[in-house]
Write a protein that holds these residues in place. Structure first.
Motif, mmCIF file in Angstrom:
data_model
loop_
_atom_site.group_PDB
_atom_site.id
_atom_site.type_symbol
_atom_site.label_atom_id
_atom_site.label_comp_id
_atom_site.label_asym_id
_atom_site.label_seq_id
_atom_site.Cartn_x
_atom_site.Cartn_y
_atom_site.Cartn_z
ATOM 1 N N GLN A 218 0.827 -1.196 0.000
ATOM 2 C CA GLN A 218 0.000 0.000 0.000
ATOM 3 C C GLN A 218 0.864 1.250 0.000
ATOM 4 O O GLN A 218 0.538 2.230 -0.651
ATOM 5 C CB GLN A 218 -0.970 0.034 1.163
ATOM 6 C CG GLN A 218 -1.752 1.335 1.086
ATOM 7 C CD GLN A 218 -3.043 1.339 1.806
ATOM 8 O OE1 GLN A 218 -3.220 0.610 2.745
ATOM 9 N NE2 GLN A 218 -3.926 2.175 1.362
ATOM 10 N N PRO B 41 -3.427 -0.366 -4.637
ATOM 11 C CA PRO B 41 -4.721 -0.404 -3.930
ATOM 12 C C PRO B 41 -4.853 -1.642 -3.048
ATOM 13 O O PRO B 41 -4.289 -2.704 -3.344
ATOM 14 C CB PRO B 41 -5.752 -0.444 -5.058
ATOM 15 C CG PRO B 41 -5.033 0.032 -6.270
ATOM 16 C CD PRO B 41 -3.590 -0.342 -6.081
ATOM 17 N N GLU C 38 -3.824 4.608 6.345
ATOM 18 C CA GLU C 38 -2.440 4.320 5.941
ATOM 19 C C GLU C 38 -1.519 4.217 7.148
ATOM 20 O O GLU C 38 -0.678 3.333 7.229
ATOM 21 C CB GLU C 38 -1.919 5.410 4.989
ATOM 22 C CG GLU C 38 -1.938 4.998 3.553
ATOM 23 C CD GLU C 38 -1.317 6.048 2.677
ATOM 24 O OE1 GLU C 38 -0.189 6.521 2.976
ATOM 25 O OE2 GLU C 38 -1.949 6.383 1.674
ATOM 26 N N SER D 272 -5.812 -4.945 -4.646
ATOM 27 C CA SER D 272 -4.682 -5.634 -5.277
ATOM 28 C C SER D 272 -3.748 -6.245 -4.245
ATOM 29 O O SER D 272 -3.191 -7.319 -4.475
ATOM 30 C CB SER D 272 -3.909 -4.655 -6.165
ATOM 31 O OG SER D 272 -4.737 -4.147 -7.180
#
Length: 75
Positions: A4, A9, A71, A12
């Motif tokens: 990431q 993404p 994140e 994925s």
């Protein structure tokens, strides 16, 4: 988290994990990728597998989603 951080993404990321992990965990990763592809939140997708992802981790991720800090939470 590294995938990431590279801008890949989460769908994925989970699909790649599913390809690289054998057995049930690989299948779970592919299922989570499918949930994400259909627009489900990461926390909701992980919560479907309580024997793998603890409620603590699901809630931490949910807070990250709600505060825009996903994140940072994933690192």
């Amino acid at each position: 988290a590294s995938l990431q951080n590279a801008g890949i993404p989460l769908v994925s990321c989970f699909a790649a994990l599913g390809d690289s992990v054998e057995g049930d965990m690989g299948a779970v990763c592919h299922e989570i990728a499918g949930h994400l592809a259909r627009g489900h939140a990461v926390s909701a997708s992980l919560a479907k597998y309580p024997t793998i992802f603890s409620s603590f981790h699901v809630h931490v991720i949910k807070v990250g989603e709600q505060t825009g800090t996903l994140e940072k939470v994933l690192c």
